[in-house]
Design a protein around this motif. Structure first.
Motif, mmCIF file in Angstrom:
data_model
loop_
_atom_site.group_PDB
_atom_site.id
_atom_site.type_symbol
_atom_site.label_atom_id
_atom_site.label_comp_id
_atom_site.label_asym_id
_atom_site.label_seq_id
_atom_site.Cartn_x
_atom_site.Cartn_y
_atom_site.Cartn_z
ATOM 1 N N GLN A 264 0.818 -1.207 0.000
ATOM 2 C CA GLN A 264 0.000 0.000 0.000
ATOM 3 C C GLN A 264 0.853 1.258 0.000
ATOM 4 O OE1 GLN A 264 -2.354 -0.984 3.478
ATOM 5 N NE2 GLN A 264 -4.190 -1.331 2.253
ATOM 6 N N ASP A 265 1.888 1.286 0.818
ATOM 7 C CA ASP A 265 2.754 2.464 0.878
ATOM 8 C C ASP A 265 3.444 2.708 -0.461
ATOM 9 O OD1 ASP A 265 2.052 2.837 3.502
ATOM 10 O OD2 ASP A 265 3.907 2.027 4.340
ATOM 11 N N PHE A 266 3.929 1.648 -1.076
ATOM 12 C CA PHE A 266 4.599 1.791 -2.370
ATOM 13 C C PHE A 266 3.638 2.309 -3.431
ATOM 14 C CE2 PHE A 266 5.213 -0.401 -6.500
ATOM 15 C CZ PHE A 266 6.331 0.306 -6.927
ATOM 16 N N LEU A 267 2.443 1.726 -3.499
ATOM 17 C CA LEU A 267 1.487 2.133 -4.526
ATOM 18 C C LEU A 267 0.952 3.540 -4.275
ATOM 19 C CD1 LEU A 267 -0.386 -1.265 -4.943
ATOM 20 C CD2 LEU A 267 1.238 -0.218 -6.538
ATOM 21 N N ALA A 268 0.834 3.933 -3.010
ATOM 22 C CA ALA A 268 0.448 5.304 -2.693
ATOM 23 C C ALA A 268 1.519 6.280 -3.147
ATOM 24 C CB ALA A 268 0.182 5.450 -1.197
ATOM 25 N N ALA A 269 2.787 5.944 -2.885
ATOM 26 C CA ALA A 269 3.890 6.808 -3.312
ATOM 27 C C ALA A 269 3.979 6.893 -4.826
ATOM 28 C CB ALA A 269 5.213 6.279 -2.744
ATOM 29 N N ALA A 270 3.573 5.810 -5.520
ATOM 30 C CA ALA A 270 3.585 5.805 -6.987
ATOM 31 C C ALA A 270 2.364 6.492 -7.578
ATOM 32 C CB ALA A 270 3.659 4.366 -7.496
ATOM 33 N N GLY A 271 1.425 6.927 -6.711
ATOM 34 C CA GLY A 271 0.241 7.650 -7.174
ATOM 35 C C GLY A 271 -0.891 6.766 -7.643
ATOM 36 N N LEU A 272 -0.845 5.478 -7.346
ATOM 37 C CA LEU A 272 -1.909 4.592 -7.783
ATOM 38 C C LEU A 272 -2.973 4.339 -6.718
ATOM 39 C CD1 LEU A 272 0.692 3.633 -9.656
ATOM 40 C CD2 LEU A 272 -0.929 1.879 -10.303
ATOM 41 N N LEU A 273 -2.630 4.527 -5.465
ATOM 42 C CA LEU A 273 -3.589 4.386 -4.379
ATOM 43 C C LEU A 273 -3.567 5.625 -3.509
ATOM 44 C CD1 LEU A 273 -3.058 0.720 -3.079
ATOM 45 C CD2 LEU A 273 -4.976 1.562 -4.432
ATOM 46 N N ARG A 274 -4.708 5.922 -2.932
ATOM 47 C CA ARG A 274 -4.759 7.019 -1.972
ATOM 48 C C ARG A 274 -4.304 6.511 -0.607
ATOM 49 N NH1 ARG A 274 -9.429 7.627 -4.941
ATOM 50 N NH2 ARG A 274 -10.612 6.390 -3.438
ATOM 51 N N GLY A 275 -3.633 7.356 0.139
ATOM 52 C CA GLY A 275 -3.285 7.009 1.511
ATOM 53 C C GLY A 275 -2.011 6.245 1.613
ATOM 54 N N GLY A 276 -1.999 5.173 2.443
ATOM 55 C CA GLY A 276 -0.793 4.473 2.816
ATOM 56 C C GLY A 276 -0.733 4.449 4.328
ATOM 57 N N THR A 277 0.366 4.060 4.901
ATOM 58 C CA THR A 277 0.483 4.019 6.354
ATOM 59 C C THR A 277 0.487 5.422 6.922
ATOM 60 O OG1 THR A 277 1.759 1.983 6.227
ATOM 61 C CG2 THR A 277 1.894 3.221 8.272
ATOM 62 N N PRO A 278 -0.397 5.718 7.868
ATOM 63 C CA PRO A 278 -0.425 7.072 8.456
ATOM 64 C C PRO A 278 0.893 7.392 9.121
ATOM 65 C CG PRO A 278 -2.358 5.762 9.139
ATOM 66 C CD PRO A 278 -1.425 4.833 8.459
#
Length: 278
Positions: A264-278
Protein backbone atom coordinates in the motif's frame (compact mmCIF):
# COMPACT_ATOMS: atom_id res chain seq x y z
CA UNK A 1 47.32 -47.44 -14.45
CA UNK A 2 44.79 -49.14 -16.73
CA UNK A 3 42.29 -49.26 -13.86
CA UNK A 4 42.70 -45.53 -13.28
CA UNK A 5 42.12 -44.81 -16.95
CA UNK A 6 39.00 -46.99 -17.00
CA UNK A 7 37.72 -45.23 -13.88
CA UNK A 8 38.29 -41.81 -15.45
CA UNK A 9 36.53 -42.89 -18.64
CA UNK A 10 33.55 -44.15 -16.63
CA UNK A 11 33.50 -40.94 -14.62
CA UNK A 12 33.61 -38.78 -17.77
CA UNK A 13 30.90 -40.89 -19.41
CA UNK A 14 28.67 -40.63 -16.38
CA UNK A 15 29.14 -36.87 -16.23
CA UNK A 16 28.38 -36.53 -19.95
CA UNK A 17 25.18 -38.54 -19.48
CA UNK A 18 24.19 -36.31 -16.55
CA UNK A 19 24.82 -33.14 -18.56
CA UNK A 20 22.84 -34.47 -21.52
CA UNK A 21 19.96 -35.52 -19.25
CA UNK A 22 19.78 -32.09 -17.62
CA UNK A 23 19.82 -30.39 -21.01
CA UNK A 24 17.05 -32.57 -22.42
CA UNK A 25 14.81 -32.56 -19.31
CA UNK A 26 15.32 -29.01 -18.04
CA UNK A 27 11.72 -28.09 -18.88
CA UNK A 28 10.62 -30.44 -16.09
CA UNK A 29 12.98 -28.71 -13.66
CA UNK A 30 11.68 -25.23 -14.54
CA UNK A 31 7.96 -25.75 -15.21
CA UNK A 32 5.88 -27.75 -12.73
CA UNK A 33 2.27 -27.18 -13.73
CA UNK A 34 -0.82 -28.69 -12.14
CA UNK A 35 -3.81 -29.22 -14.41
CA UNK A 36 -6.45 -29.64 -11.70
CA UNK A 37 -7.94 -26.29 -10.61
CA UNK A 38 -9.79 -27.28 -7.44
CA UNK A 39 -10.69 -23.88 -6.00
CA UNK A 40 -11.84 -20.46 -7.18
CA UNK A 41 -11.89 -16.96 -5.65
CA UNK A 42 -15.45 -17.65 -4.54
CA UNK A 43 -13.98 -20.05 -1.97
CA UNK A 44 -12.24 -17.04 -0.43
CA UNK A 45 -15.37 -14.88 -0.60
CA UNK A 46 -14.14 -12.89 -3.60
CA UNK A 47 -16.19 -11.87 -6.63
CA UNK A 48 -14.64 -12.88 -9.96
CA UNK A 49 -15.23 -13.45 -13.65
CA UNK A 50 -13.81 -16.18 -15.88
CA UNK A 51 -11.42 -14.94 -18.57
CA UNK A 52 -10.26 -16.71 -21.73
CA UNK A 53 -7.43 -15.38 -23.92
CA UNK A 54 -5.93 -16.56 -27.22
CA UNK A 55 -2.32 -15.40 -27.60
CA UNK A 56 -1.93 -17.75 -30.59
CA UNK A 57 -4.28 -19.67 -32.84
CA UNK A 58 -3.63 -23.00 -31.09
CA UNK A 59 -3.30 -21.73 -27.49
CA UNK A 60 -6.15 -20.78 -25.15
CA UNK A 61 -5.42 -19.32 -21.73
CA UNK A 62 -7.64 -19.42 -18.67
CA UNK A 63 -7.72 -16.74 -16.01
CA UNK A 64 -9.79 -14.77 -13.53
CA UNK A 65 -10.61 -11.10 -13.31
CA UNK A 66 -11.44 -9.85 -9.81
CA UNK A 67 -12.97 -6.37 -9.52
CA UNK A 68 -11.43 -4.02 -6.99
CA UNK A 69 -13.13 -2.87 -3.78
CA UNK A 70 -13.67 0.53 -5.45
CA UNK A 71 -14.94 1.06 -8.99
CA UNK A 72 -11.90 3.13 -10.01
CA UNK A 73 -9.32 0.82 -8.40
CA UNK A 74 -6.10 0.21 -10.33
CA UNK A 75 -5.56 -3.34 -11.56
CA UNK A 76 -2.75 -5.73 -10.68
CA UNK A 77 -1.65 -8.10 -13.45
CA UNK A 78 -0.50 -11.20 -11.56
CA UNK A 79 2.07 -13.68 -12.91
CA UNK A 80 2.52 -16.62 -10.56
CA UNK A 81 5.48 -18.94 -9.96
CA UNK A 82 6.57 -22.09 -11.73
CA UNK A 83 4.42 -24.64 -9.87
CA UNK A 84 0.70 -25.31 -9.47
CA UNK A 85 -1.93 -23.07 -11.07
CA UNK A 86 -4.12 -20.05 -10.30
CA UNK A 87 -6.24 -22.10 -7.90
CA UNK A 88 -3.29 -22.17 -5.49
CA UNK A 89 -3.09 -18.35 -5.29
CA UNK A 90 -6.23 -17.51 -3.29
CA UNK A 91 -4.26 -16.13 -0.32
CA UNK A 92 -2.50 -13.70 -2.63
CA UNK A 93 -5.76 -12.67 -4.26
CA UNK A 94 -7.16 -11.88 -0.81
CA UNK A 95 -4.09 -9.79 0.03
CA UNK A 96 -4.34 -7.75 -3.16
CA UNK A 97 -8.04 -7.15 -2.56
CA UNK A 98 -7.20 -5.89 0.93
CA UNK A 99 -4.61 -3.56 -0.59
CA UNK A 100 -7.36 -2.04 -2.76
CA UNK A 101 -6.68 -3.52 -6.19
CA UNK A 102 -8.55 -5.25 -8.96
CA UNK A 103 -6.65 -8.31 -10.21
CA UNK A 104 -6.19 -10.23 -13.44
CA UNK A 105 -4.45 -13.57 -12.90
CA UNK A 106 -3.80 -16.03 -15.72
CA UNK A 107 -2.49 -19.55 -16.00
CA UNK A 108 0.37 -19.81 -18.46
CA UNK A 109 0.06 -22.24 -21.34
CA UNK A 110 0.18 -25.79 -20.01
CA UNK A 111 -0.97 -24.75 -16.52
CA UNK A 112 -4.43 -25.35 -15.08
CA UNK A 113 -7.08 -25.15 -17.79
CA UNK A 114 -4.81 -23.39 -20.29
CA UNK A 115 -3.79 -25.35 -23.36
CA UNK A 116 -0.31 -25.68 -24.85
CA UNK A 117 3.14 -26.36 -23.39
CA UNK A 118 5.19 -23.85 -21.39
CA UNK A 119 8.43 -22.34 -22.62
CA UNK A 120 10.02 -18.91 -22.29
CA UNK A 121 8.76 -17.38 -25.58
CA UNK A 122 5.31 -18.79 -24.87
CA UNK A 123 5.10 -17.33 -21.37
CA UNK A 124 6.12 -13.92 -22.69
CA UNK A 125 3.41 -14.15 -25.36
CA UNK A 126 0.90 -15.10 -22.66
CA UNK A 127 1.89 -12.02 -20.65
CA UNK A 128 1.41 -9.76 -23.65
CA UNK A 129 -2.04 -11.24 -24.28
CA UNK A 130 -3.04 -10.52 -20.67
CA UNK A 131 -1.77 -6.94 -20.95
CA UNK A 132 -3.69 -6.40 -24.20
CA UNK A 133 -6.83 -7.77 -22.58
CA UNK A 134 -6.63 -5.21 -19.78
CA UNK A 135 -6.00 -2.36 -22.21
CA UNK A 136 -8.40 -3.31 -24.99
CA UNK A 137 -11.19 -5.28 -23.32
CA UNK A 138 -11.23 -3.74 -19.85
CA UNK A 139 -10.19 -0.24 -20.90
CA UNK A 140 -7.47 0.28 -18.30
CA UNK A 141 -5.02 3.10 -18.92
CA UNK A 142 -1.37 2.08 -18.94
CA UNK A 143 -0.67 4.10 -15.80
CA UNK A 144 -3.43 2.24 -13.90
CA UNK A 145 -1.85 -1.19 -14.38
CA UNK A 146 0.49 -2.68 -11.77
CA UNK A 147 2.60 -5.53 -13.17
CA UNK A 148 3.33 -8.11 -10.46
CA UNK A 149 5.35 -11.31 -10.65
CA UNK A 150 6.46 -13.84 -8.07
CA UNK A 151 9.52 -16.09 -8.57
CA UNK A 152 9.38 -17.29 -12.20
CA UNK A 153 6.49 -14.87 -12.66
CA UNK A 154 8.83 -12.02 -11.76
CA UNK A 155 10.90 -12.89 -14.83
CA UNK A 156 7.78 -12.74 -16.98
CA UNK A 157 6.66 -9.51 -15.33
CA UNK A 158 10.04 -7.79 -15.66
CA UNK A 159 10.20 -8.27 -19.41
CA UNK A 160 6.60 -7.19 -19.96
CA UNK A 161 7.06 -4.09 -17.79
CA UNK A 162 10.27 -3.09 -19.59
CA UNK A 163 8.44 -3.28 -22.93
CA UNK A 164 5.02 -1.86 -22.04
CA UNK A 165 5.68 0.74 -19.32
CA UNK A 166 2.98 0.16 -16.65
CA UNK A 167 2.13 2.46 -13.76
CA UNK A 168 4.20 0.39 -11.30
CA UNK A 169 6.10 -2.90 -11.04
CA UNK A 170 6.35 -5.31 -8.10
CA UNK A 171 8.83 -8.19 -8.34
CA UNK A 172 8.60 -10.70 -5.50
CA UNK A 173 11.17 -13.44 -4.84
CA UNK A 174 12.87 -12.57 -8.12
CA UNK A 175 16.15 -14.04 -9.36
CA UNK A 176 18.68 -12.08 -11.43
CA UNK A 177 18.48 -14.72 -14.16
CA UNK A 178 17.60 -18.38 -14.41
CA UNK A 179 21.19 -19.04 -15.46
CA UNK A 180 22.54 -17.33 -12.32
CA UNK A 181 20.21 -19.27 -10.06
CA UNK A 182 20.86 -22.57 -11.80
CA UNK A 183 24.62 -22.08 -11.50
CA UNK A 184 24.21 -21.53 -7.75
CA UNK A 185 22.02 -24.61 -7.28
CA UNK A 186 24.10 -26.88 -9.54
CA UNK A 187 27.69 -25.59 -9.29
CA UNK A 188 28.99 -28.90 -10.68
CA UNK A 189 27.18 -28.38 -14.02
CA UNK A 190 27.89 -25.95 -16.92
CA UNK A 191 24.45 -24.40 -16.45
CA UNK A 192 25.15 -21.27 -18.50
CA UNK A 193 25.92 -23.43 -21.54
CA UNK A 194 22.99 -25.75 -21.02
CA UNK A 195 20.09 -23.46 -20.22
CA UNK A 196 17.46 -22.89 -22.90
CA UNK A 197 15.21 -20.66 -20.76
CA UNK A 198 17.59 -17.95 -19.49
CA UNK A 199 15.02 -15.41 -18.19
CA UNK A 200 17.48 -12.49 -17.84
CA UNK A 201 15.58 -10.50 -15.20
CA UNK A 202 18.46 -8.17 -14.37
CA UNK A 203 18.71 -7.04 -18.00
CA UNK A 204 15.01 -6.15 -18.06
CA UNK A 205 15.17 -4.37 -14.70
CA UNK A 206 17.85 -2.05 -16.08
CA UNK A 207 15.31 -0.85 -18.68
CA UNK A 208 12.42 -0.16 -16.32
CA UNK A 209 11.02 3.36 -16.20
CA UNK A 210 8.06 2.70 -13.88
CA UNK A 211 8.39 2.77 -10.08
CA UNK A 212 9.71 -0.59 -8.87
CA UNK A 213 9.31 -2.43 -5.58
CA UNK A 214 11.40 -5.51 -4.85
CA UNK A 215 9.87 -7.90 -2.32
CA UNK A 216 11.99 -10.72 -0.92
CA UNK A 217 12.11 -12.97 2.14
CA UNK A 218 15.43 -12.52 3.93
CA UNK A 219 15.64 -16.26 4.62
CA UNK A 220 14.56 -17.36 1.14
CA UNK A 221 15.91 -20.89 0.79
CA UNK A 222 15.48 -21.09 -3.00
CA UNK A 223 16.37 -17.64 -4.34
CA UNK A 224 18.85 -16.03 -1.93
CA UNK A 225 18.17 -12.48 -0.74
CA UNK A 226 21.36 -11.40 -2.51
CA UNK A 227 19.46 -11.59 -5.81
CA UNK A 228 17.22 -8.75 -4.60
CA UNK A 229 20.30 -6.71 -3.71
CA UNK A 230 21.76 -7.21 -7.18
CA UNK A 231 18.49 -6.25 -8.86
CA UNK A 232 18.28 -3.16 -6.66
CA UNK A 233 21.80 -2.12 -7.68
CA UNK A 234 21.01 -2.59 -11.38
CA UNK A 235 17.65 -0.81 -11.44
CA UNK A 236 17.33 2.93 -12.11
CA UNK A 237 16.97 5.02 -8.97
CA UNK A 238 17.80 2.31 -6.39
CA UNK A 239 14.27 0.99 -5.74
CA UNK A 240 13.24 -0.10 -2.24
CA UNK A 241 13.34 -3.68 -1.03
CA UNK A 242 10.51 -4.88 1.19
CA UNK A 243 12.16 -7.56 3.32
CA UNK A 244 9.83 -10.32 4.49
CA UNK A 245 9.89 -12.97 7.20
CA UNK A 246 9.69 -16.63 6.23
CA UNK A 247 10.91 -18.37 3.12
CA UNK A 248 10.43 -18.45 -0.62
CA UNK A 249 6.86 -19.77 -0.68
CA UNK A 250 5.42 -18.39 2.55
CA UNK A 251 7.09 -15.02 3.08
CA UNK A 252 4.03 -12.98 2.10
CA UNK A 253 1.86 -15.10 4.40
CA UNK A 254 4.14 -15.05 7.45
CA UNK A 255 4.78 -11.32 7.12
CA UNK A 256 1.08 -10.47 7.36
CA UNK A 257 0.35 -6.76 7.69
CA UNK A 258 3.99 -5.87 7.01
CA UNK A 259 3.43 -7.18 3.50
CA UNK A 260 0.10 -5.49 2.82
CA UNK A 261 1.21 -2.17 4.32
CA UNK A 262 4.40 -2.28 2.30
CA UNK A 263 2.46 -2.73 -0.93
CA UNK A 264 0.00 0.00 0.00
CA UNK A 265 2.75 2.46 0.88
CA UNK A 266 4.60 1.79 -2.37
CA UNK A 267 1.49 2.13 -4.53
CA UNK A 268 0.45 5.30 -2.69
CA UNK A 269 3.89 6.81 -3.31
CA UNK A 270 3.59 5.80 -6.99
CA UNK A 271 0.24 7.65 -7.17
CA UNK A 272 -1.91 4.59 -7.78
CA UNK A 273 -3.59 4.39 -4.38
CA UNK A 274 -4.76 7.02 -1.97
CA UNK A 275 -3.29 7.01 1.51
CA UNK A 276 -0.79 4.47 2.82
CA UNK A 277 0.48 4.02 6.35
CA UNK A 278 -0.42 7.07 8.46
Amino acid sequence: MANVIRFLILLATGYAVLVATVYLTQDRLIYMPSRDVTSTPADAGLDFQEVWLEPEADVRLHGWYLPGPEEDAPVLLFFHGNAGNIGHRLHSLQRFHEVGLAVLIIDYRGYGRSSGRPDAPGLHADAEAAWDYLREERGYATEDIVVFGRSLGAAVAARLAAERGPGAVILESAFTSAADLGAEIYPFLPVRWLIRHPYPVLEHVRRLEAPLLLVHAREDEIVPFEHARRLQAAAPGTPPILGLCGGHNDGFLRSGSLYTRGLQDFLAAAGLLRGGTP
